[in-house]
Scaffold this motif. Structure first.
Motif, PDB file in Angstrom:
ATOM      1  N   LYS A 197      10.436  18.078  14.973  1.00 24.59           N
ATOM      2  CA  LYS A 197      10.167  19.375  15.585  1.00 24.59           C
ATOM      3  C   LYS A 197      11.292  20.339  15.211  1.00 24.59           C
ATOM      4  O   LYS A 197      12.472  19.988  15.300  1.00 24.59           O
ATOM      5  N   VAL A 198      10.910  21.562  14.775  1.00 28.64           N
ATOM      6  CA  VAL A 198      11.892  22.568  14.376  1.00 28.64           C
ATOM      7  C   VAL A 198      11.550  23.913  15.004  1.00 28.64           C
ATOM      8  O   VAL A 198      10.388  24.192  15.299  1.00 28.64           O
ATOM      9  N   ARG A 199      12.586  24.739  15.189  1.00 33.15           N
ATOM     10  CA  ARG A 199      12.382  26.130  15.600  1.00 33.15           C
ATOM     11  C   ARG A 199      11.933  26.905  14.372  1.00 33.15           C
ATOM     12  O   ARG A 199      12.462  26.708  13.268  1.00 33.15           O
ATOM     13  N   TYR A 249      18.814  21.686   8.386  1.00 34.32           N
ATOM     14  CA  TYR A 249      18.489  22.029   9.775  1.00 34.32           C
ATOM     15  C   TYR A 249      19.295  21.160  10.746  1.00 34.32           C
ATOM     16  O   TYR A 249      19.926  21.666  11.683  1.00 34.32           O
ATOM     17  N   ASN A 250      19.309  19.856  10.519  1.00 34.91           N
ATOM     18  CA  ASN A 250      20.019  18.925  11.399  1.00 34.91           C
ATOM     19  C   ASN A 250      21.528  19.102  11.322  1.00 34.91           C
ATOM     20  O   ASN A 250      22.219  19.058  12.355  1.00 34.91           O
ATOM     21  N   GLU A 278      26.430  21.300  14.061  1.00 40.19           N
ATOM     22  CA  GLU A 278      27.576  22.223  14.060  1.00 40.19           C
ATOM     23  C   GLU A 278      27.372  23.384  15.035  1.00 40.19           C
ATOM     24  O   GLU A 278      28.111  24.367  14.999  1.00 40.19           O
ATOM     25  N   ASN A 279      26.335  23.276  15.888  1.00 41.88           N
ATOM     26  CA  ASN A 279      26.020  24.326  16.879  1.00 41.88           C
ATOM     27  C   ASN A 279      25.725  25.685  16.244  1.00 41.88           C
ATOM     28  O   ASN A 279      26.138  26.728  16.751  1.00 41.88           O
ATOM     29  N   VAL A 280      25.008  25.644  15.118  1.00 39.87           N
ATOM     30  CA  VAL A 280      24.544  26.856  14.445  1.00 39.87           C
ATOM     31  C   VAL A 280      23.012  26.785  14.435  1.00 39.87           C
ATOM     32  O   VAL A 280      22.411  26.217  13.536  1.00 39.87           O
ATOM     33  N   PRO A 281      22.383  27.363  15.457  1.00 36.71           N
ATOM     34  CA  PRO A 281      20.919  27.320  15.508  1.00 36.71           C
ATOM     35  C   PRO A 281      20.297  28.245  14.472  1.00 36.71           C
ATOM     36  O   PRO A 281      20.781  29.360  14.252  1.00 36.71           O
ATOM     37  N   VAL A 282      19.253  27.753  13.822  1.00 41.28           N
ATOM     38  CA  VAL A 282      18.510  28.556  12.866  1.00 41.28           C
ATOM     39  C   VAL A 282      17.018  28.406  13.148  1.00 41.28           C
ATOM     40  O   VAL A 282      16.588  27.455  13.817  1.00 41.28           O
ATOM     41  N   TRP A 283      16.260  29.360  12.627  1.00 46.33           N
ATOM     42  CA  TRP A 283      14.804  29.323  12.700  1.00 46.33           C
ATOM     43  C   TRP A 283      14.292  29.248  11.276  1.00 46.33           C
ATOM     44  O   TRP A 283      14.758  29.991  10.402  1.00 46.33           O
ATOM     45  N   ILE A 284      13.339  28.369  11.030  1.00 42.98           N
ATOM     46  CA  ILE A 284      12.727  28.245   9.717  1.00 42.98           C
ATOM     47  C   ILE A 284      11.786  29.433   9.516  1.00 42.98           C
ATOM     48  O   ILE A 284      11.010  29.782  10.395  1.00 42.98           O
TER      49      ILE A 284
END
Length: 168
Positions: free
Chosen positions: A120-122, A10-11, A16-22
Motif C-alpha cells: 500500500k502506498v500514498r 518509497y520504503n 528516513e521520515n520523508v513522506p512522498v506521494w506517488i
C-alpha cells in the motif's frame, strides 16, 4: 523503473521520515492495483518541508540532478548512472490548505492510496489523477491510462482522450 525500485525508494524515504506521494504513471498503476506498462521514471510529490532532506538522501544514494532547461527548485529530475530516474514535484500548503509554493497540487489530490507489488502506498487521489491526465494533449500511454482509470473508477473519458475506432 520497475516496481522493486519504486518500493525501495518509497520504503527508504519512509524509513528516513520523508513522506512522498506517488504521481504519474506509477500512480495510475497503484490506483489500478497492478502494473499495466513499462515506466521510464518514478514521479513523486514531496512537501517543501522535506525537500532538502530528500535531496540529501538522493545524493547519498547516488542520484544526481539531471540538467533540464525547465528545472526549478520545485520540479527537477534526479537519476543514477544505471538509469533509475525520479521526477520530483515539491509543494507547500498554508494553514488553510492553499497551495503557496511549487507544483499546484490541490490539497484533496494528496489523499489517494494505491498498491504497488502488494504494498500500500500514498498517491494522488484517483479523481485528481484522472483530471491531471486529461488536462493536456495525450500521448498513447496517456490514452491507455485514462481509459483504465475511467473503467476502474467510472469516470467519463473525454473525446480528446479516446482511441479512435479501428477502420474496417
Amino acid at each position: 523503473m520497475n516496481a522493486d525500485e519504486v518500493l525501495a525508494i518509497y520504503n527508504d524515504l519512509a524509513a528516513e521520515n520523508v513522506p512522498v506521494w506517488i504521481d504519474g504513471g506509477w500512480c495510475v498503476d497503484a490506483l489500478l492495483g497492478k502494473q499495466t506498462r513499462e515506466h521510464a521514471d518514478l514521479d513523486i510529490a514531496v512537501a517543501r518541508e522535506h525537500a532538502e532532506r530528500l535531496r540529501e538522501l538522493f545524493a547519498r544514494w547516488g542520484y544526481q540532478p539531471q540538467p533540464r532547461q525547465d528545472a526549478t527548485d520545485w520540479n527537477y529530475v534526479v537519476a543514477t548512472g544505471s538509469g533509475s530516474t525520479v521526477d520530483v514535484h515539491v509543494f507547500e500548503f498554508d494553514d488553510e490548505g492553499n497551495n503557496t509554493y511549487g507544483i499546484e497540487y490541490p490539497k484533496d489530490s494528496l489523499t489517494g492510496t494505491g498498491v504497488i507489488a502488494g504494498r500500500k502506498v500514498r498517491c494522488i487521489a484517483a479523481e485528481w489523477m484522472f483530471r491531471f491526465k486529461t488536462a493536456y494533449t495525450p500521448q498513447d500511454k496517456d490514452l491507455e491510462d485514462v481509459r483504465a482509470l475511467g473503467e476502474r473508477y467510472g469516470f467519463k473519458v473525454p473525446a480528446t482522450h479516446r482511441r479512435p475506432a479501428p477502420r474496417l
